[in-house]
Scaffold this motif. Structure first.
Motif, short mmCIF file in Angstrom:
data_model
loop_
_atom_site.label_atom_id
_atom_site.label_comp_id
_atom_site.label_asym_id
_atom_site.label_seq_id
_atom_site.Cartn_x
_atom_site.Cartn_y
_atom_site.Cartn_z
N ILE A 1 0.86 -1.19 0.00
CA ILE A 1 0.00 0.00 0.00
C ILE A 1 0.89 1.24 0.00
CG2 ILE A 1 -1.82 1.28 1.18
CD1 ILE A 1 -2.60 -1.30 2.61
N PRO A 2 0.80 2.10 -0.99
CA PRO A 2 1.54 3.36 -0.93
C PRO A 2 0.88 4.27 0.11
CG PRO A 2 0.93 2.79 -3.20
CD PRO A 2 0.12 1.92 -2.29
N ILE A 3 1.49 4.41 1.26
CA ILE A 3 0.96 5.26 2.32
C ILE A 3 1.73 6.57 2.31
CG2 ILE A 3 0.43 5.47 4.77
CD1 ILE A 3 0.48 2.42 4.94
N VAL A 4 1.00 7.66 2.14
CA VAL A 4 1.61 8.98 2.00
C VAL A 4 1.02 9.89 3.06
CG1 VAL A 4 1.99 10.93 0.44
CG2 VAL A 4 1.87 8.61 -0.49
N ALA A 5 1.88 10.67 3.69
CA ALA A 5 1.43 11.57 4.76
C ALA A 5 1.83 13.00 4.45
CB ALA A 5 2.01 11.13 6.10
N THR A 6 1.01 13.94 4.92
CA THR A 6 1.33 15.36 4.80
C THR A 6 0.60 16.10 5.91
OG1 THR A 6 1.43 17.26 3.29
CG2 THR A 6 -0.59 15.94 3.24
N THR A 7 0.87 17.39 6.00
CA THR A 7 0.19 18.24 6.98
C THR A 7 -0.38 19.46 6.27
OG1 THR A 7 2.16 19.55 7.49
CG2 THR A 7 1.82 17.51 8.76
N LEU A 8 -1.36 20.09 6.88
CA LEU A 8 -1.90 21.32 6.30
C LEU A 8 -0.83 22.41 6.22
CD1 LEU A 8 -5.50 21.65 7.79
CD2 LEU A 8 -4.80 20.84 5.54
N GLU A 9 0.09 22.37 7.17
CA GLU A 9 1.18 23.36 7.15
C GLU A 9 2.04 23.18 5.90
OE1 GLU A 9 4.94 24.81 9.94
OE2 GLU A 9 3.69 23.11 10.53
N LEU A 10 2.36 21.96 5.56
CA LEU A 10 3.15 21.69 4.35
C LEU A 10 2.37 22.04 3.09
CD1 LEU A 10 4.85 18.29 5.28
CD2 LEU A 10 6.01 20.47 4.86
#
Length: 257
Positions: free
Chosen positions: A100-109
Motif C-alpha cells: 500500500i503506498p501510504i503517503v502523509a502530509t500536513t496542512l502546514e506543508l
C-alpha cells in the motif's frame, strides 16, 4: 484519504490501515471468470508491472489542532504499518508488489508548498516529494528510462554494424566499378538452388542495359548477315543450276544435228 486533527492515537490510525490492507486483499470473480481484486470495481488504476503492482494509495492528512504532534504520529504510524508499505529494494530502486503506498502530509506543508509541490512523505522514503512521485515509483521510472535508452543505443550500434557489414558485401559492377543499388543487388541474387536469376549478375543496372542493347545490336547484325548469306547462297545455287541447264541444252542441240 484519512484526515486527522491530531487527536487519534497512532495505534487507531494503524488499525484503519490494517482494514485497508484486508480490503485490498479481497478477491472477486469477474464476468470472464477471472479472480480480480475487489477494489478494482471502485477505483481505476494501472495494471502495474510484473512483480511491482501496488494497491491504491492512502493519503494521511494531519492538521495540528489536537495535543498529539503530527510528526511523531506519522513516524509511529509508519513503524506500526511497515508490513503494509515496505517494498523490496534492488540495486537501483524498490518494488512494491502488493504493498500500500501510504503517503502523509500536513496542512502546514500544503500551505507552504501547495498540493502540487513537495509536501508529501511516502512511508519508507527519505524526504518530501510531489504527490505524483510519492504515490508512484520515480526511481523505477528513471531506471526503466535508462534501460530503454541503453537498449536503444545498443540496438542502434548493432544496426550500424550490420549496415556496415552489409555495405562491405555490396557488389560492384565489373564493368564500371559502381556499387549496386539495393534493388539491383536483390535482382542479381541467386535463387534458393544457386541458380542465377539475372542475365548479367555482375553488372550494374546501367551497364546491364548497355550490354543488353549491345547484344541486341549484335544479334540483329548477325541475323542480317545470315540473311544475306542465305540469299547469296540461294542466288549462287540458282545461277549454277541455270548454267548447268544452259550447258545441257547446248549438248542436246549438237546431237540433234
Amino acid at each position: 484519504m484519512e484526515v486527522d486533527n491530531c487527536f487519534e492515537e497512532a495505534a487507531v490510525l494503524a488499525a484503519k490501515l490494517d482494514k485497508y490492507a484486508r480490503f485490498f486483499a479481497r478477491q472477486i470473480t469477474d464476468t470472464d471468470g477471472r479472480e480480480i481484486p475487489m477494489w478494482r470495481q471502485k477505483w481505476t488504476a494501472p495494471e502495474g508491472r510484473l512483480g511491482d503492482t501496488p494497491h491504491p494509495p492512502v493519503l494521511l492528512v494531519f492538521n495540528q489542532i489536537g495535543p498529539r504532534t503530527a510528526k511523531a504520529t506519522i513516524q509511529q504510524v509508519a513503524a506500526r504499518t511497515q508490513q503494509h508499505w515496505q517494498g523490496k529494494r534492488s540495486r537501483q530502486y524498490s518494488t512494491y508488489d502488493g504493498c500500500i503506498p501510504i503517503v502523509a502530509t500536513t496542512l502546514e506543508l500544503l500551505r507552504e508548498h501547495g498540493p502540487a509541490g513537495p509536501a508529501f512523505w511516502r512511508f519508507g522514503r527519505p524526504g518530501l516529494q510531489p504527490l505524483d512521485d510519492a504515490v508512484g515509483n520515480p526511481s523505477r521510472e528513471a531506471a526503466d528510462a535508462r534501460a530503454r535508452a541503453q537498449w536503444q543505443r545498443e540496438k542502434a550500434a548493432a544496426e550500424a554494424r550490420e549496415a556496415a557489414e552489409r555495405e562491405a558485401r555490396r557488389p560492384k559492377c565489373t564493368r564500371c566499378g559502381t556499387k549496386f543499388t539495393d534493388q539491383r543487388w536483390a535482382e542479381s541474387e541467386e535463387d534458393a538452388w544457386g541458380t542465377p536469376t539475372d542475365s548479367h549478375p555482375k553488372l550494374c543496372g546501367d551497364c546491364k542495359l548497355l550490354a543488353l542493347e549491345t547484344e541486341r545490336i549484335r544479334k540483329a547484325a548477325k541475323k542480317e548477315a545470315d540473311r544475306k548469306r542465305r540469299e547469296a547462297a540461294k542466288a549462287a545455287k540458282e545461277a549454277a543450276e541455270a548454267e548447268a541447264t544452259h550447258k545441257a541444252s547446248g549438248i542436246l542441240g549438237r546431237f540433234r544435228r
